[in-house]
Design an enzyme around this catalytic site. Structure first.
Site, mmCIF file in Angstrom:
data_model
loop_
_atom_site.group_PDB
_atom_site.id
_atom_site.type_symbol
_atom_site.label_atom_id
_atom_site.label_comp_id
_atom_site.label_asym_id
_atom_site.label_seq_id
_atom_site.Cartn_x
_atom_site.Cartn_y
_atom_site.Cartn_z
ATOM 1 N N ARG A 1 0.789 -1.475 -0.103
ATOM 2 C CA ARG A 1 -0.096 -0.052 -0.017
ATOM 3 C C ARG A 1 0.839 1.179 -0.066
ATOM 4 O O ARG A 1 0.715 2.199 -0.513
ATOM 5 C CB ARG A 1 -0.841 0.016 1.045
ATOM 6 C CG ARG A 1 -1.963 0.887 1.154
ATOM 7 C CD ARG A 1 -1.809 2.341 1.639
ATOM 8 N NE ARG A 1 -1.065 2.121 3.040
ATOM 9 C CZ ARG A 1 -0.301 2.740 3.460
ATOM 10 N NH1 ARG A 1 0.094 3.716 2.969
ATOM 11 N NH2 ARG A 1 0.263 2.637 4.858
ATOM 12 N N SER A 2 2.246 1.204 0.683
ATOM 13 C CA SER A 2 2.923 2.322 0.838
ATOM 14 C C SER A 2 3.496 2.762 -0.543
ATOM 15 O O SER A 2 3.567 3.837 -0.904
ATOM 16 C CB SER A 2 4.185 2.008 1.717
ATOM 17 O OG SER A 2 3.767 2.092 3.041
ATOM 18 N N GLY B 1 10.740 13.702 -1.223
ATOM 19 C CA GLY B 1 11.724 13.959 -0.265
ATOM 20 C C GLY B 1 11.694 15.090 0.777
ATOM 21 O O GLY B 1 11.778 16.238 0.418
ATOM 22 N N PRO C 1 17.273 13.493 8.063
ATOM 23 C CA PRO C 1 17.647 12.590 9.312
ATOM 24 C C PRO C 1 17.581 13.262 10.662
ATOM 25 O O PRO C 1 17.361 12.535 11.593
ATOM 26 C CB PRO C 1 19.376 12.407 9.053
ATOM 27 C CG PRO C 1 19.562 12.409 7.609
ATOM 28 C CD PRO C 1 18.160 13.595 7.285
ATOM 29 N N GLU D 1 4.043 9.362 8.392
ATOM 30 C CA GLU D 1 2.755 10.353 7.930
ATOM 31 C C GLU D 1 2.434 10.976 9.100
ATOM 32 O O GLU D 1 1.235 11.314 9.257
ATOM 33 C CB GLU D 1 2.090 9.565 7.340
ATOM 34 C CG GLU D 1 2.460 8.880 6.132
ATOM 35 C CD GLU D 1 2.852 9.530 4.797
ATOM 36 O OE1 GLU D 1 2.856 10.717 5.056
ATOM 37 O OE2 GLU D 1 3.260 9.210 3.955
ATOM 38 N N GLY D 2 3.303 11.298 10.314
ATOM 39 C CA GLY D 2 2.826 11.901 11.411
ATOM 40 C C GLY D 2 2.693 10.890 12.539
ATOM 41 O O GLY D 2 1.942 9.800 12.343
#
Length: 391
Positions: free
Chosen positions: A96-97, A136, A140, A369-370
């Site tokens: 799914r990603s 992107g 890091p 995603e949070g």
């Protein structure tokens, strides 16, 4: 023995869908059964996945950028896209990603913020799976705080020079183009970076213990020179990449339910055939209590996802509402996976069954995603009117 129903038939959720939505679901469900399920456990164990081959398969049935219109995209509804995410993640979160990053992040950024030339160059090829994109934003040292990004883009005549590092970037090692967010003198802007440009290096991140059926990388930008038209002309400020994240988070709201459903279905099948103390363990009260609680959370999560999908199709979905869905559904899906693992006992850690794989994957989905904490603060801000984020 009483008649059995599958977990999502418990309250007849299919009755809430149009025939077209169910047809979309069936196409994806068939693809999952034919192409993904027979192979995904092996891909996960080896930490390798044939991204380009899968992208062609996904493109052939309209999965890539399926909720976008034009440029070879399917133009499907948000609900149909959600159902597709659910079915894909029932196979594996990494699969799914792949679709989410391609369609909801990379393609959406170009579709929403790109020039017509950029759209024509990239979107048809990405929709068909002939070109792979990545997104992107994360660095890091800056994950939950993208406003502090260090990647910079400076002018050099008409060109741009990009320098910086992006981390945990899905599809990066196999991508043809990266949507890279960088700080300029005018704020944060987006750039389309062909991955074969001099100065671009994509390093594969190995030794992952989660999301192993997904290709993840680091992008190093060492003085990468780009022409002026690499800039996404309509993307100004941090709101642009955050809007892309909202698109991707919406797919996660549905996708996590797929992993939870697969765990629950596996646990039910196992419990009805595993005999202990002279009877199937599904006949014991403690097992039924676990299954019932998991099914209830699955139904509630589904109704929440569907409500958000209907709002998205009406054009009224707000970012904080997606945070509600992501926070709830991933957290509950992980709890379901862990509970189902207990029903399988020692077999729960075997790759013969998908439950432990889903549980490990959902640990990552909980973070990307949070993080759950970030979404809690988004919801808290809406409830109180006060921001708890550092200034």
């Amino acid at each position: 023995m009483a008649d059995r129903v599958s977990p999502l038939d418990l309250i007849d959720v299919d009755a809430l869908h149009s025939e077209e939505e169910l047809q979309f679901r069936q196409v994806v469900r068939r693809l999952v059964a034919d192409k993904l399920r027979p192979n995904v456990a092996d891909w996960y164990e080896r930490g390798e996945v044939p991204v380009r081959e899968l992208a062609k398969e996904f493109g052939a049935v309209g999965l890539l950028g399926m909720h976008l219109s034009g440029y070879g995209c399917a133009g499907a509804s948000a609900v149909a896209y959600g159902l597709a995410c659910l079915e894909l993640e029932a196979a594996d979160s990494g699969l799914r990603s792949l679709v989410s990053v391609q369609g909801s992040l990379a393609m959406y950024a170009i579709w929403r913020y790109g020039s017509e030339d950029q759209k024509q160059r990239w979107l048809p090829a990405m929709a068909s799976g002939d070109a792979i994109g990545c997104f992107g934003l994360t660095e890091p040292d800056h994950g939950s705080d993208p406003a502090s990004m260090k990647t910079r883009a400076r002018r050099d005549g008409d060109d741009w020079i990009l320098t910086g590092v992006k981390m945990w970037i899905t599809n990066a090692p196999v991508a043809d183009v990266a949507v890279v967010w960088a700080r300029t003198d005018d704020g944060i802007n987006g750039f389309l970076v062909p991955m074969n440009e001099p100065g671009v290096t994509a390093n594969t991140i190995k030794h992952k213990l989660s999301l192993r059926a997904s290709v993840t990388g680091e992008i190093v930008l060492d003085g990468v020179r780009l022409p002026a038209d690499a800039l996404l002309p309509e993307a100004r400020g941090l709101k642009a990449p955050l809007s892309c994240l909202t698109e991707a988070r919406y797919g996660i709201v549905w996708g996590a339910l797929g992993a939870a459903r697969d765990c629950l279905q596996t646990a039910i099948e196992y419990a009805t055939t595993r005999v202990q103390f002279g009877r199937p363990i599904a006949g014991f009260q403690l097992t039924q209590a676990k299954l019932a609680d998991a099914a209830l959370e699955l139904q509630k999560g589904y109704l929440l996802a569907l409500h958000l999908g209907r709002r998205a199709d009406a054009g009224t979905l707000r970012p904080e509402q997606v945070s509600v869905g992501k926070l709830n559904n991933v957290r509950e899906a992980l709890a379901i996976a862990r509970q189902c693992r207990t029903i399988l006992g020692a077999n729960g850690i075997s790759a013969e069954y998908p439950v432990m794989r889903h549980a490990a994957n959902l640990e990552t989905v909980l973070t990307y995603e949070g993080t759950s904490e970030i979404h809690q603060l988004v919801v808290g801000q809406q409830l109180t009117g006060l921001s708890a984020f550092a200034s």
